[in-house]
Scaffold this motif. Structure first.
Motif, mmCIF file in Angstrom:
data_model
loop_
_atom_site.group_PDB
_atom_site.id
_atom_site.type_symbol
_atom_site.label_atom_id
_atom_site.label_comp_id
_atom_site.label_asym_id
_atom_site.label_seq_id
_atom_site.Cartn_x
_atom_site.Cartn_y
_atom_site.Cartn_z
ATOM 1 N N VAL A 153 67.810 -2.829 -51.320
ATOM 2 C CA VAL A 153 66.756 -3.839 -51.468
ATOM 3 C C VAL A 153 66.281 -3.902 -52.920
ATOM 4 C CG1 VAL A 153 64.423 -4.507 -50.781
ATOM 5 C CG2 VAL A 153 66.022 -3.610 -49.071
ATOM 6 N N TYR A 154 66.063 -2.744 -53.510
ATOM 7 C CA TYR A 154 65.568 -2.675 -54.886
ATOM 8 C C TYR A 154 66.553 -3.289 -55.875
ATOM 9 C CZ TYR A 154 64.110 -0.533 -59.322
ATOM 10 O OH TYR A 154 63.735 -0.315 -60.628
ATOM 11 N N LEU A 155 67.813 -2.911 -55.762
ATOM 12 C CA LEU A 155 68.813 -3.420 -56.705
ATOM 13 C C LEU A 155 69.060 -4.906 -56.502
ATOM 14 C CD1 LEU A 155 71.226 -0.361 -56.574
ATOM 15 C CD2 LEU A 155 69.844 -1.078 -58.543
ATOM 16 N N SER A 156 68.968 -5.373 -55.253
ATOM 17 C CA SER A 156 69.103 -6.805 -54.993
ATOM 18 C C SER A 156 67.904 -7.563 -55.573
ATOM 19 C CB SER A 156 69.205 -7.065 -53.481
ATOM 20 O OG SER A 156 70.323 -6.404 -52.929
ATOM 21 N N TRP A 157 66.719 -6.966 -55.464
ATOM 22 C CA TRP A 157 65.500 -7.554 -56.024
ATOM 23 C C TRP A 157 65.598 -7.681 -57.540
ATOM 24 C CZ3 TRP A 157 61.608 -4.979 -59.006
ATOM 25 C CH2 TRP A 157 60.406 -5.681 -59.144
ATOM 26 N N LEU A 158 66.106 -6.639 -58.197
ATOM 27 C CA LEU A 158 66.244 -6.663 -59.648
ATOM 28 C C LEU A 158 67.352 -7.609 -60.102
ATOM 29 C CD1 LEU A 158 65.979 -2.977 -60.969
ATOM 30 C CD2 LEU A 158 64.433 -4.872 -61.451
ATOM 31 N N GLY A 159 68.518 -7.466 -59.489
ATOM 32 C CA GLY A 159 69.672 -8.215 -59.970
ATOM 33 C C GLY A 159 70.184 -7.623 -61.277
ATOM 34 N N PRO A 160 71.349 -8.059 -61.749
ATOM 35 C CA PRO A 160 71.920 -7.497 -62.982
ATOM 36 C C PRO A 160 71.003 -7.640 -64.195
ATOM 37 C CG PRO A 160 73.565 -8.765 -61.788
ATOM 38 C CD PRO A 160 72.261 -9.020 -61.102
ATOM 39 N N GLN A 161 70.385 -8.809 -64.366
ATOM 40 C CA GLN A 161 69.523 -9.014 -65.527
ATOM 41 C C GLN A 161 68.269 -8.148 -65.441
ATOM 42 O OE1 GLN A 161 70.183 -10.553 -68.290
ATOM 43 N NE2 GLN A 161 68.157 -10.080 -69.171
ATOM 44 N N GLY A 162 67.689 -8.049 -64.243
ATOM 45 C CA GLY A 162 66.506 -7.215 -64.078
ATOM 46 C C GLY A 162 66.800 -5.750 -64.350
ATOM 47 N N LEU A 163 67.961 -5.272 -63.888
ATOM 48 C CA LEU A 163 68.348 -3.879 -64.132
ATOM 49 C C LEU A 163 68.514 -3.639 -65.630
ATOM 50 C CD1 LEU A 163 69.106 -1.184 -62.769
ATOM 51 C CD2 LEU A 163 71.476 -1.977 -62.748
ATOM 52 N N ARG A 164 69.097 -4.609 -66.304
ATOM 53 C CA ARG A 164 69.256 -4.484 -67.758
ATOM 54 C C ARG A 164 67.889 -4.432 -68.445
ATOM 55 N NH1 ARG A 164 73.267 -5.626 -71.532
ATOM 56 N NH2 ARG A 164 72.479 -6.136 -73.607
ATOM 57 N N GLU A 165 66.973 -5.278 -68.002
ATOM 58 C CA GLU A 165 65.652 -5.313 -68.628
ATOM 59 C C GLU A 165 64.896 -3.999 -68.416
ATOM 60 O OE1 GLU A 165 63.739 -8.746 -67.058
ATOM 61 O OE2 GLU A 165 65.043 -10.164 -68.132
ATOM 62 N N VAL A 166 65.016 -3.417 -67.225
ATOM 63 C CA VAL A 166 64.376 -2.117 -66.982
ATOM 64 C C VAL A 166 64.968 -1.068 -67.912
ATOM 65 C CG1 VAL A 166 64.056 -0.239 -65.324
ATOM 66 C CG2 VAL A 166 63.732 -2.604 -64.599
ATOM 67 N N GLY A 167 66.296 -1.039 -68.042
ATOM 68 C CA GLY A 167 66.933 -0.077 -68.930
ATOM 69 C C GLY A 167 66.514 -0.248 -70.370
ATOM 70 N N GLU A 168 66.440 -1.493 -70.833
ATOM 71 C CA GLU A 168 66.027 -1.746 -72.214
ATOM 72 C C GLU A 168 64.579 -1.340 -72.438
ATOM 73 O OE1 GLU A 168 66.919 -5.879 -72.554
ATOM 74 O OE2 GLU A 168 68.980 -5.546 -73.261
ATOM 75 N N THR A 169 63.729 -1.557 -71.433
ATOM 76 C CA THR A 169 62.332 -1.152 -71.548
ATOM 77 C C THR A 169 62.209 0.359 -71.654
ATOM 78 O OG1 THR A 169 61.612 -3.088 -70.272
ATOM 79 C CG2 THR A 169 60.059 -1.261 -70.456
ATOM 80 N N CYS A 170 62.965 1.078 -70.831
ATOM 81 C CA CYS A 170 62.947 2.545 -70.900
ATOM 82 C C CYS A 170 63.356 3.029 -72.290
ATOM 83 C CB CYS A 170 63.886 3.131 -69.851
ATOM 84 S SG CYS A 170 63.342 2.933 -68.145
ATOM 85 N N MET A 171 64.395 2.440 -72.843
ATOM 86 C CA MET A 171 64.862 2.853 -74.170
ATOM 87 C C MET A 171 63.833 2.517 -75.233
ATOM 88 S SD MET A 171 68.910 1.819 -73.910
ATOM 89 C CE MET A 171 69.359 2.661 -75.437
ATOM 90 N N SER A 172 63.190 1.360 -75.104
ATOM 91 C CA SER A 172 62.189 0.947 -76.088
ATOM 92 C C SER A 172 60.968 1.860 -76.055
ATOM 93 C CB SER A 172 61.779 -0.502 -75.817
ATOM 94 O OG SER A 172 60.769 -0.918 -76.715
ATOM 95 N N VAL A 173 60.473 2.152 -74.842
ATOM 96 C CA VAL A 173 59.314 3.039 -74.718
ATOM 97 C C VAL A 173 59.675 4.444 -75.189
ATOM 98 C CG1 VAL A 173 57.641 4.044 -73.122
ATOM 99 C CG2 VAL A 173 58.346 1.670 -72.838
ATOM 100 N N GLY A 174 60.896 4.877 -74.891
ATOM 101 C CA GLY A 174 61.351 6.179 -75.347
ATOM 102 C C GLY A 174 61.400 6.272 -76.861
ATOM 103 N N ALA A 175 61.869 5.214 -77.499
ATOM 104 C CA ALA A 175 61.915 5.207 -78.958
ATOM 105 C C ALA A 175 60.510 5.284 -79.553
ATOM 106 C CB ALA A 175 62.626 3.940 -79.444
ATOM 107 N N TYR A 176 59.566 4.570 -78.939
ATOM 108 C CA TYR A 176 58.177 4.619 -79.414
ATOM 109 C C TYR A 176 57.605 6.029 -79.240
ATOM 110 C CZ TYR A 176 53.148 3.742 -79.672
ATOM 111 O OH TYR A 176 51.810 3.795 -80.007
ATOM 112 N N ALA A 177 57.911 6.658 -78.109
ATOM 113 C CA ALA A 177 57.406 8.012 -77.856
ATOM 114 C C ALA A 177 57.957 8.993 -78.879
ATOM 115 C CB ALA A 177 57.766 8.449 -76.443
ATOM 116 N N LYS A 178 59.239 8.916 -79.169
ATOM 117 C CA LYS A 178 59.824 9.827 -80.162
ATOM 118 C C LYS A 178 59.203 9.603 -81.544
ATOM 119 C CE LYS A 178 64.238 8.971 -79.110
ATOM 120 N NZ LYS A 178 65.731 9.115 -79.152
ATOM 121 N N GLU A 179 58.988 8.352 -81.885
ATOM 122 C CA GLU A 179 58.387 8.038 -83.183
ATOM 123 C C GLU A 179 56.976 8.600 -83.290
ATOM 124 O OE1 GLU A 179 56.942 4.065 -85.688
ATOM 125 O OE2 GLU A 179 58.374 3.861 -84.038
ATOM 126 N N ARG A 180 56.165 8.398 -82.255
ATOM 127 C CA ARG A 180 54.782 8.865 -82.287
ATOM 128 C C ARG A 180 54.705 10.394 -82.312
ATOM 129 N NH1 ARG A 180 50.989 8.682 -83.067
ATOM 130 N NH2 ARG A 180 49.412 8.303 -81.471
#
Length: 445
Positions: free
Chosen positions: A340-367
């Protein structure tokens, strides 16, 4: 017939004994040798009334802390991703919530189709040809994959990287004696694994297990590791985070024969570490060796599409010596949450979640580095986790931070020598820049 909420009386007990044809309860155990009987009362605490028991359980439950009560950066295999309301809405449907093993396809088309669609999604994510109906968790599927590789290659050596989740490694080692396997670990070098060391270790091995991203959150040179395993004719097995596959290559596309993983991050709550679901997918050549069960699509007598249990390789269903799994079920409801979750996200949504995780992670490492903390593996690319040195015992830091309402991460010294002062910090799409700033404040106070 006795009501379930009324206690049995002595008269009830005597009537049952008379019906059975014995005089005392002890007569029921007369075939058990005296030497193996306990011969005394169990040393248990005094019984509780229903009211007392309820209070006791409430007190135990209150010792747990949910992410709604504590700002959490704890990961290490179980992650705080957002679970949308639609997941619970589907799972609460009675025909799915209470469904049992679909042995009768004419009565179980809904559940069978859900499993079939789950298998399809897992294959699409991993780039593999076939998936089973799910496994218990991300550790037991690793042991199952080792057994598949042993059957396929006729070899008994298992190579696993040190940067693979310690619990996965431990479960593989626990299963190994029963499976007749020898486990060899390849150490990490600065947070990732050297493919040349894999190539040497993989000689005469059944398989090579590596994690992508690995336990430290670092991206392994996965295509090179898989190639090193394949050069030795060992099965390359990638243990992957499904949430990474929106931004990272699918293991089936860089030479792996089997993909496994913990599915919790895709559609399951953390649930205080379980239950969750594991997944295992493989190339078609391993289909008849896959553990558990596989649902297939067919047509009925009227020519309509239908679904059935196609293959079942567990020992309950076939000759034990030919079985590839002794696990007698799968995690259908929790796997359905993943579907259900993966169908709700779809390929683009899954990509956006992954990119958000990487972006927040980069900010955390910088801070954190700006605040004077050092990354353990500064040269490595990470996904949603990274390791940082906190200057003193990480366990002490965790205790101090939790007293302030923040769980700062996982103390790596629990599993890796020389990292007693290191925290493994996980950031998901649920963490905000303000959350990161709060973490920095707590760790540098």
């Amino acid at each position: 017939m006795t009501h379930p909420y009324l206690s049995l009386t002595d008269a009830d007990r005597e009537a049952m004994l008379e019906t059975i044809g014995v005089e005392t309860v002890d007569d029921l155990f007369r075939d058990i040798p005296v030497a193996v009987r306990l011969g005394r009362e169990l040393e248990l605490e005094p019984q509780l009334t229903e009211q007392e028991l309820t209070r006791h359980l409430e007190e135990l439950a209150a010792r747990n802390v949910a992410t709604s009560q504590e700002l959490s950066f704890l990961g290490a295999g179980i992650y705080d991703h957002y679970v949308p309301a639609v997941v619970d809405a589907v799972l609460q449907r009675g025909e799915l919530l209470t469904a049992y093993t679909p042995y009768q396809p004419e009565m179980s088309q809904g559940v069978l189709q859900a499993i079939f669609e789950y298998q399809t999604v897992i294959c699409e994510l991993t780039g593999m040809d076939v998936s089973n109906a799910s496994g218990y968790d991300g550790t037991t599927v690793a042991a199952d994959a080792c057994f598949v590789a042993k059957h396929a290659t006729g070899r008994s050596k298992i190579v696993v990287t040190e940067a693979t989740n310690p619990q996965v490694r431990q479960v593989v080692k626990t299963y190994a004696p029963g499976f007749g396997l020898d486990v060899v670990e390849v150490p990490h070098r600065g947070g990732t694994t050297d493919p040349d060391e894999i190539r040497r270790a993989a000689t005469n091995a059944a398989c090579v297990i590596f994690q992508q991203p690995n336990f430290f959150g670092c991206l392994e040179p996965a295509p090179d590791v898989a190639a090193a395993a394949n050069d030795a004719e060992a099965v390359a097995i990638a243990h992957v985070d499904p949430m990474s596959l929106g931004v990272l290559e699918a293991p089936g596309n860089y030479g792996c024969g089997i993909a496994i993983g913990e599915g919790q991050s895709a559609g399951n709550y953390q649930s205080f570490a379980g239950p969750h679901y594991g997944f295992i997918a493989a190339r078609s050549e391993f289909t008849r060796r896959m553990p558990g069960r596989i649902v297939g699509e067919t047509v009925d007598a009227a020519g309509e599409r239908g679904y059935v249990l196609t293959l079942q390789t567990r020992e309950q269903h076939i000759r034990r010596e030919k079985a590839t799994s002794n696990i007698t079920t799968n995690q259908t409801l929790l796997a359905l949450a993943g579907l259900v979750y993966l169908s709700w996200l779809g390929p683009q949504g899954l990509r956006e979640v992954g990119e958000t995780c990487m972006s927040v992670g980069a900010y955390a490492k910088e801070r954190l580095t700006e605040a004077g903390l050092d990354l353990v593996f500064p040269e490595r690319t990470t996904f949603k986790e990274f390791a940082v040195r906190v200057g003193r015992s990480a366990k002490d830091v965790v205790r101090a931070a939790r007293a302030k309402g923040v769980h700062p991460g996982y103390a790596l010294g629990r599993d890796y020598a020389g990292l007693d002062d290191a925290l493994l910090i996980a950031v998901t799409e649920r963490r905000t820049p303000e959350d990161i700033d709060r973490l920095v404040e707590v760790l540098t106070a």
